[in-house]
Design a protein around this motif. Structure first.
Motif, PDB file in Angstrom:
ATOM      1  N   GLU A   1      45.503  42.529  61.017  1.00  0.00           N
ATOM      2  CA  GLU A   1      45.275  42.446  62.464  1.00  0.00           C
ATOM      3  C   GLU A   1      45.857  43.665  63.176  1.00  0.00           C
ATOM      4  O   GLU A   1      45.365  44.088  64.221  1.00  0.00           O
ATOM      5  CB  GLU A   1      45.927  41.164  62.994  1.00  0.00           C
TER       6      GLU A   1
ATOM      7  N   ARG B   1      44.178  45.916  66.338  1.00  0.00           N
ATOM      8  CA  ARG B   1      44.775  46.153  67.654  1.00  0.00           C
ATOM      9  C   ARG B   1      44.912  47.649  67.916  1.00  0.00           C
ATOM     10  O   ARG B   1      44.740  48.113  69.046  1.00  0.00           O
ATOM     11  CB  ARG B   1      46.136  45.455  67.752  1.00  0.00           C
TER      12      ARG B   1
ATOM     13  N   GLU C   1      35.981  44.869  71.067  1.00  0.00           N
ATOM     14  CA  GLU C   1      36.229  43.587  70.412  1.00  0.00           C
ATOM     15  C   GLU C   1      36.687  43.832  68.985  1.00  0.00           C
ATOM     16  O   GLU C   1      36.414  44.890  68.412  1.00  0.00           O
ATOM     17  CB  GLU C   1      34.958  42.724  70.405  1.00  0.00           C
TER      18      GLU C   1
ATOM     19  N   LYS D   1      46.925  42.190  74.301  1.00  0.00           N
ATOM     20  CA  LYS D   1      46.398  40.943  74.868  1.00  0.00           C
ATOM     21  C   LYS D   1      45.057  40.519  74.287  1.00  0.00           C
ATOM     22  O   LYS D   1      44.642  39.372  74.463  1.00  0.00           O
ATOM     23  CB  LYS D   1      46.245  41.100  76.388  1.00  0.00           C
TER      24      LYS D   1
ATOM     25  N   GLU E   1      42.016  39.127  72.261  1.00  0.00           N
ATOM     26  CA  GLU E   1      41.879  38.000  71.338  1.00  0.00           C
ATOM     27  C   GLU E   1      41.054  38.456  70.138  1.00  0.00           C
ATOM     28  O   GLU E   1      39.907  38.879  70.282  1.00  0.00           O
ATOM     29  CB  GLU E   1      41.196  36.821  72.029  1.00  0.00           C
TER      30      GLU E   1
ATOM     31  N   GLN F   1      38.946  37.739  66.936  1.00  0.00           N
ATOM     32  CA  GLN F   1      38.182  36.687  66.284  1.00  0.00           C
ATOM     33  C   GLN F   1      38.516  36.686  64.793  1.00  0.00           C
ATOM     34  O   GLN F   1      38.591  37.741  64.174  1.00  0.00           O
ATOM     35  CB  GLN F   1      36.685  36.928  66.454  1.00  0.00           C
ATOM     36  N   GLN F   2      38.724  35.510  64.220  1.00  0.00           N
ATOM     37  CA  GLN F   2      39.056  35.426  62.799  1.00  0.00           C
ATOM     38  C   GLN F   2      38.101  34.473  62.107  1.00  0.00           C
ATOM     39  O   GLN F   2      37.901  33.342  62.546  1.00  0.00           O
ATOM     40  CB  GLN F   2      40.504  34.967  62.599  1.00  0.00           C
TER      41      GLN F   2
END
Length: 259
Positions: A67, A71, A80, A198, A200, A202-203
């Motif tokens: 992750e 980011r 995204e 901040k 989000e 998707q996983q």
């Protein structure tokens, strides 16, 4: 224009070492980074978005800690981020990896352009990008060093060759893999870093994307790494010291002794 960028979290090359007990890459205590070639793919995607409009989605297949590179990508301009993560993906070779990414792309929906780095510095196969294109039945160009022109329907690029370059025009949707010559990646802005904290992510698991259990991870990998090892040093080695002239004299004397 909808653009997708595939990235990978890899061990920092300067810290790579082998575990003498397992004969595999030691990852504990080794810093992980975004694959350098993927940085250039991301930068080109953001540039195209700025020129053409649209959005950039970044995707990676890996463990939860991957992750971090997503980011980082958002901080550098991606809109995204998608993490495809499942224990069942462990041990995947390039065949299984391209299958998994293809299923994820199909699940997400169509994209006008997919960009990948030429290769990952941990595997150096350069197979996943072309493999993904074949599975998605997309035209592709590998080792792209320059984007010449892009419209709503086509992209024209220079593909690096041993003796120069080829000019290739592809209908969209298409996939390209890029080399480092294509651009200079930007540094993330403060605003980008704040947004990345901040965003989000998707996983998706194997079940989410409808992946066949026999086609992912070790089960879906025709190739397996049995052992990784450092080659034993061969031959007698000698280090010459002193001034350059003295080192030359020592080298000449050593060479003469073998004549």
């Amino acid at each position: 224009m909808k653009i997708l960028v595939c990235v990978k979290q890899v061990p920092d090359a300067k810290d790579v070492r082998l575990d003498p007990k397992t004969n595999t890459l030691a990852r504990e205590g080794v810093e992980s980074i975004m694959n350098p070639y993927d940085r250039h793919a991301l930068e080109e995607a953001v540039v195209i978005k700025e020129q053409q409009g649209g959005s950039v989605t970044v995707i990676t297949m890996g463990p939860p800690q991957a992750e971090a590179v997503l980011r980082e990508a958002v901080a550098c301009g991606a809109d995204e981020a998608v993490l495809v993560s499942d224990r069942a993906f462990a041990g995947a070779d390039t065949w299984a990896t391209s299958y998994t990414l293809a299923k994820a792309v199909e699940f997400l929906g169509g994209f006008d352009l997919i960009l990948c780095g030429k290769q990952a510095i941990d595997g150096d196969t350069a197979q996943v990008g072309p493999g993904l294109a074949r599975r998605l039945r997309l035209p592709y160009a590998a080792c792209v060093q320059k984007k010449r022109k892009i419209t709503d329907d086509t992209i024209e690029v220079e593909r690096m060759m041993d003796d120069g370059f080829d000019v290739v025009r592809l209908p969209l949707p298409a996939l390209i893999t890029v080399v480092k010559d294509i651009n200079e990646p930007r540094v993330a802005s403060l605003k980008g870093k704040m947004r990345a904290k901040k965003v989000e992510i998707q996983q998706f698991s194997a079940a989410h994307i409808g992946a066949d259990p026999q086609c992912i991870g070790l089960a879906g990998s025709p190739t397996k790494v049995v052992r990784v090892f450092s080659p034993e040093p061969r031959g007698d080695r000698q280090i010459f010291t002193g001034s350059i002239a003295e080192q030359v004299d020592q080298l000449v004397a050593r060479l003469k002794s073998h004549l």
